[in-house]
Design a protein around this motif. Sequence first.
Motif, PDB file in Angstrom:
ATOM      1  N   PHE A  91       0.840  -1.202   0.000  1.00 46.71           N
ATOM      2  CA  PHE A  91       0.000   0.000   0.000  1.00 46.71           C
ATOM      3  C   PHE A  91       0.873   1.249   0.000  1.00 46.71           C
ATOM      4  O   PHE A  91       0.567   2.232  -0.693  1.00 46.71           O
ATOM      5  CB  PHE A  91      -0.932  -0.019   1.207  1.00 46.71           C
ATOM      6  N   ALA A  92       1.955   1.218   0.771  1.00 44.12           N
ATOM      7  CA  ALA A  92       2.869   2.371   0.783  1.00 44.12           C
ATOM      8  C   ALA A  92       3.376   2.650  -0.637  1.00 44.12           C
ATOM      9  O   ALA A  92       3.485   3.815  -1.055  1.00 44.12           O
ATOM     10  CB  ALA A  92       4.043   2.106   1.726  1.00 44.12           C
ATOM     11  N   ARG A  93       3.661   1.588  -1.369  1.00 44.62           N
ATOM     12  CA  ARG A  93       4.140   1.782  -2.739  1.00 44.62           C
ATOM     13  C   ARG A  93       3.012   2.265  -3.654  1.00 44.62           C
ATOM     14  O   ARG A  93       3.236   3.042  -4.578  1.00 44.62           O
ATOM     15  CB  ARG A  93       4.770   0.489  -3.247  1.00 44.62           C
ATOM     16  N   ILE A  95       0.583   4.245  -2.690  1.00 46.48           N
ATOM     17  CA  ILE A  95       0.413   5.688  -2.426  1.00 46.48           C
ATOM     18  C   ILE A  95       1.345   6.487  -3.330  1.00 46.48           C
ATOM     19  O   ILE A  95       0.949   7.497  -3.924  1.00 46.48           O
ATOM     20  CB  ILE A  95       0.704   6.012  -0.946  1.00 46.48           C
TER      21      ILE A  95
ATOM     22  N   VAL C 194       7.510   1.638   6.960  1.00 50.88           N
ATOM     23  CA  VAL C 194       7.219   0.206   6.935  1.00 50.88           C
ATOM     24  C   VAL C 194       8.543  -0.548   7.026  1.00 50.88           C
ATOM     25  O   VAL C 194       9.456  -0.280   6.234  1.00 50.88           O
ATOM     26  CB  VAL C 194       6.490  -0.175   5.628  1.00 50.88           C
ATOM     27  N   PHE C 201      10.871   1.697   4.864  1.00 52.34           N
ATOM     28  CA  PHE C 201      10.307   2.237   3.628  1.00 52.34           C
ATOM     29  C   PHE C 201       9.351   3.353   4.011  1.00 52.34           C
ATOM     30  O   PHE C 201       8.395   3.137   4.757  1.00 52.34           O
ATOM     31  CB  PHE C 201       9.572   1.142   2.860  1.00 52.34           C
ATOM     32  N   MET C 203       6.417   5.726   4.008  1.00 55.90           N
ATOM     33  CA  MET C 203       5.051   5.813   3.500  1.00 55.90           C
ATOM     34  C   MET C 203       4.749   7.301   3.278  1.00 55.90           C
ATOM     35  O   MET C 203       4.759   8.086   4.236  1.00 55.90           O
ATOM     36  CB  MET C 203       4.129   5.263   4.583  1.00 55.90           C
TER      37      MET C 203
END
Lengths: 356, 356, 356
Positions: A91-93, A95, C194, C201, C203
Motif C-alpha cells: 500500500f505504501a508503494r 500511495i 514500513v 520504507f 510511507m
Amino acid sequence: MKFSEVIALLGDAATCNSLPIDGVDPEITGVAPIDTAAPTTLSYIEGGKFADWVEKTAASALILPADPDLQARATARKIAWIATSQPRWLFARAIAIFYQPFMPPPQIHPTAAIHPTAEIGDGVSIGAHVVIEADVRIGNCVCIHPNVVIYPNVRIGDRTVLHANCTIHERSQIGADCVIHSGAAIGSEGFGFVPTSAGWFKMQQSGYTVLEEGVEVGCNSAVDRPAVGETRVGSHTKIDNLVQIGHGCKIGSNCAIAAQVGLAGGVTLGNNVLLGGQVGVANQARIGDGAIASAKSGIHQDVEAGMVVSGFPAIPNKLWLKNAALFKRLPEIYRLIRQIQRRFNLEDLRSRIERS
Amino acid sequence: MKFSEVIALLGDAATCNSLPIDGVDPEITGVAPIDTAAPTTLSYIEGGKFADWVEKTAASALILPADPDLQARATARKIAWIATSQPRWLFARAIAIFYQPFMPPPQIHPTAAIHPTAEIGDGVSIGAHVVIEADVRIGNCVCIHPNVVIYPNVRIGDRTVLHANCTIHERSQIGADCVIHSGAAIGSEGFGFVPTSAGWFKMQQSGYTVLEEGVEVGCNSAVDRPAVGETRVGSHTKIDNLVQIGHGCKIGSNCAIAAQVGLAGGVTLGNNVLLGGQVGVANQARIGDGAIASAKSGIHQDVEAGMVVSGFPAIPNKLWLKNAALFKRLPEIYRLIRQIQRRFNLEDLRSRIERS
Amino acid sequence: MKFSEVIALLGDAATCNSLPIDGVDPEITGVAPIDTAAPTTLSYIEGGKFADWVEKTAASALILPADPDLQARATARKIAWIATSQPRWLFARAIAIFYQPFMPPPQIHPTAAIHPTAEIGDGVSIGAHVVIEADVRIGNCVCIHPNVVIYPNVRIGDRTVLHANCTIHERSQIGADCVIHSGAAIGSEGFGFVPTSAGWFKMQQSGYTVLEEGVEVGCNSAVDRPAVGETRVGSHTKIDNLVQIGHGCKIGSNCAIAAQVGLAGGVTLGNNVLLGGQVGVANQARIGDGAIASAKSGIHQDVEAGMVVSGFPAIPNKLWLKNAALFKRLPEIYRLIRQIQRRFNLEDLRSRIERS
C-alpha cells in the motif's frame, strides 16, 4: 488508471490477484483508508480487527494479505484485489503512484539572507526568509523551506529537506537524504551545568551533532550537541516528533524512536533499536542491537541486544505483563494475606491451647 | 599552548599535577572526550566506569580526581595530568580556554522589522528577519538570533541571548544574562478554560512571565503566562529542552529542570530543586528547597524541603527502590501466598478432621 | 470603574452581592490573583485552601462562592463581594472587562511573502516575514503573527489566530475561531515507515489534517497528517503545549488535552474527553465520550465512555488509588508473608512431629 495498470506498476511483490478470477478491472483514481474509501479508490487490509471492513468498504480495489477467505469475500463483493505477505508495504508503494509530495522548485528566494562564504550546490531550493550563516556548505538538490535558520559551519548533504522554522546549529553535519521537520533543533547546546558552591557553572558545548544519511527528525524534536566530541545519529534512523536526544548520545542505524522519547546525556543505542512513545533512558545507559522498549518505559540500566523491556523501572516485557496483571490484583492479594494471617493466628491460638 | 600554560590559566583550583613528577609538558591544542581523544588534546576522568580509560586514551593530558592510583597509571603512560576534587568543573573551565562560542557581531540586520517605539541598547546584535513589536525594551549587548519574534511590551536584560526561531510573548520580563534556546516560547497563553454548560469559556491570560537573571530555557520549551499575576522563574535556574512550565508557576533560584518535565498550573518550587527528565508535577503542588525528584516521577502532593522522591505517584526514593525491587518479584510473592493458602487449607482440613 | 458597574457588566450570573448589605462600592481598576492583589483590584476565591485568603488579601472586591460564612468574613473586612455558584467563570468574565488581548491591526506587512494564487479575506492581519504558499485560502479577520509559514492548499477559517513561528502544512483545513500557538506544527507528516528487509520504507503522507471550529493547539504541539484520509480534531477541543497527535487520530468535540500528552496513530477520542498531562495513548485505542484519564496514565486498551482511568497500564481510577496505596506498603506486605511462611513451616514441622 485501470487496476491492472496499478498492479503492473507495483511489480512483482504480490503473490496473486483477482483479475484472472473474475476479470473485474476497475478504474482507480486514488488511495484511501478502508473505513472512508470511496468508489474508484484502492485501500488495504492487513487483517485483525480490520478484516470485517471487507464487507463494508466502498473501495473498488483492495490490497489483501495471503488469506483465501478474505480474498473470496472481496471477490464476492466484486472488489478487485491483489494479495501479498506485506499489505502495508505494498500500500505504501501504491500511495507513491498516486501522490507526489509538495516540493518547491529549485530557486533561491530573494528574501533569503545567505552569507557570502556559504557554498550552495546545484538544484537547491531556498525558501523565503531563510538565513544561512558563514561557512555553511549545502549539497545538491537540497530543499530548505521558508524561515529555516542555519548557524555557521554546518554541512547539509544532497537531497536533504529542511522543513519550515527548523534551526540547524553551528558545526552540525547532516548527511544526504535526511528530513528535518518543522521546528526541530539540530546541534543545539547540551544541558551542561556543573554544580559549584557559587551556583551552576555553564560548560561550553564545543562539540557538534552528526546525522548520518537517511535520518529523519520529527517536528519540534531536539538533538543536542555535547561539550566535547559529538552526538551521532546513525544512518536511516527515524525520530518522531517532540523527541529529546541529549548531548553525546550515540544512536545506531535503522532505529525507530517514537514521539516524546527522551534520551539523557551519553546514551548509546545499537542498530535496529525500537523505542515506543514517551520512553525515557537515563544518563550513559546502553541499549543493545535490536532491543525494544515499549511505550512509557523508563530505562535506568543497560539493556541487552534483542531484549524487549517495559515498565518503569524497565524490566523484561513478559515479567512486566505478569506484574502489571498482579498489580491490578493487589487489593485481592492483600485481602488474601490478611485472611491467612487471621486464620493462622486462630490456629496458633488453638495450638497454644492444645499445648497448654 | 603547553600544558603548563593551561595549568596556569586554570588558576588555583587544582591540588597537584604531574609536572614536578616527570616534567612531561605536552603541547595541547584542544579538549576532547576520553574515548575519542587524539594526541595533543586534554580530557578528563571523574572516576567510576571511566577510570579504565586511563590505560587506553590517546589524550596527551588529563584532568584527574584526587586518586593517587589513577594518577600513577597516567604517569606510567607518559600522560601529563592535573588533579582536583572536581574534575568536571575544571574540565568545563578548560573548554572555555580553547572554545569561543559563536556570537554574531553587534549590528542590526537590515531585514529586521523593529517597531519605532522599541528601545534598543548599545552593542546589540539583531539577526535577519527578527521582529520586534511596539514598546519593547532591549538592554545592552543583547544578542537576538535570526527569525526571533518579540511581542509588544517585552523587557530583555543586558547580555541575554535569544536563539533562532524562539518567540517572546507580550509583557514578558527577561532578566540579564539569560539564554532562550531555539523554538522556546516565553510568556505564551496559559491553558485556561472554564467548563460551562455551553462548553469551554476561554479565560483571557492577562498576566505575564518573569525570568530573573541568569535563567536558561531549552529548545522548544514553553513558560506560560497566567490569567492574572505572574509566572516567575528564579535567578540562575536552568531549564532543559521540551519542558512545560504552566501558568502561574513560581520557581525558585538555582533549580535544574531536565528535559520534558511538565509543571501544571500554579506549581511552586523552592530554591535548588532538581527535577529529572519527564517528571510531572500536578496543579498547585509545592516542592521545598533542595528537593530532588528522579526521572519520570509523578508528583501529586507537596514535597518537603530536602526530600528525594521517585515513582508515580512519587514516594520517598528509598521506599520506591524497595518497592520497585519487590514489584519485580510480584509473581514470586503471589506464588508464595498461594502455596501458603493451599497448605493452610490442608492444615485446616486436618484440624477439622482432628476436631471431628 | 465602580464595583457596581462591574457587577452590571457581569450580568445576571451572580446570586447576590454585598452592595445592599453595607453599600461599600470601591473603585476597581483591574483584576488580580488573591495572594498578590493590591487595593482597587478585584480577585476571587473558589473555596478550599484559598478560603483563608479572605482574611489577608488586599483586594477591594472579591468574587465568592455561595458560602455565607466566607461572605460574612469579607463584609467584616469591608471587602465588597459578589457571589456565584461558579466563581472561576465569573472571574474569567471579569478579566475580559479589564483586559484586551494584543491584536495587531488589519494590514499586510510588506515583508510577507504571499503567493499570487493565495486568496486573502477582508480585515486580515499578516505580520512581518509571514510566508503563504500557493492556493492557500485565508478567511476574514484572520490574524497571522510574524514568521508563520503556511504550505500550499491550506484553508484558514474566519477570525482564526496563528501565533508567531507556527507552521501549517499542506492541505490542512483549519476552521473558524481557532488559535494555533507559537511553534505548533499542523498537518506535518505522520511517522509512517514500513519495516522491510532493506530497511525502513517511507510511507508518503498523502492525507491532511482538519481542525474544526474553535480548536486551540498549544505551543510546539504537533498534529500530524496520515498516509491516507484525515486526522481530525473536533470543534472546540482545546490542546495544550507540547502535545503529539499522531496520524489518523479522530478527536471529538469539547475535549481538553493537557500538556505533553501523546496520542499514537489512529487513536479515537469521543466528545468531552479529558486527558491529564503526559498521558500516552497507544495505537488505535478508542476512548469513549466523557472519559477522563488522569495525568501520566498510559492507555493501551479501549476506555469506555464515562470511565475515569489512571496509572500505567491504565486501570479504573478507584482501583488504581487502592493499588498505589498498597504499592507503598509492598515491603510491609512482603514482611507479613515471610512471617506467615516462617510460622507456617514451624507449625508444619510440629504437625509432622505430632504425626510421627
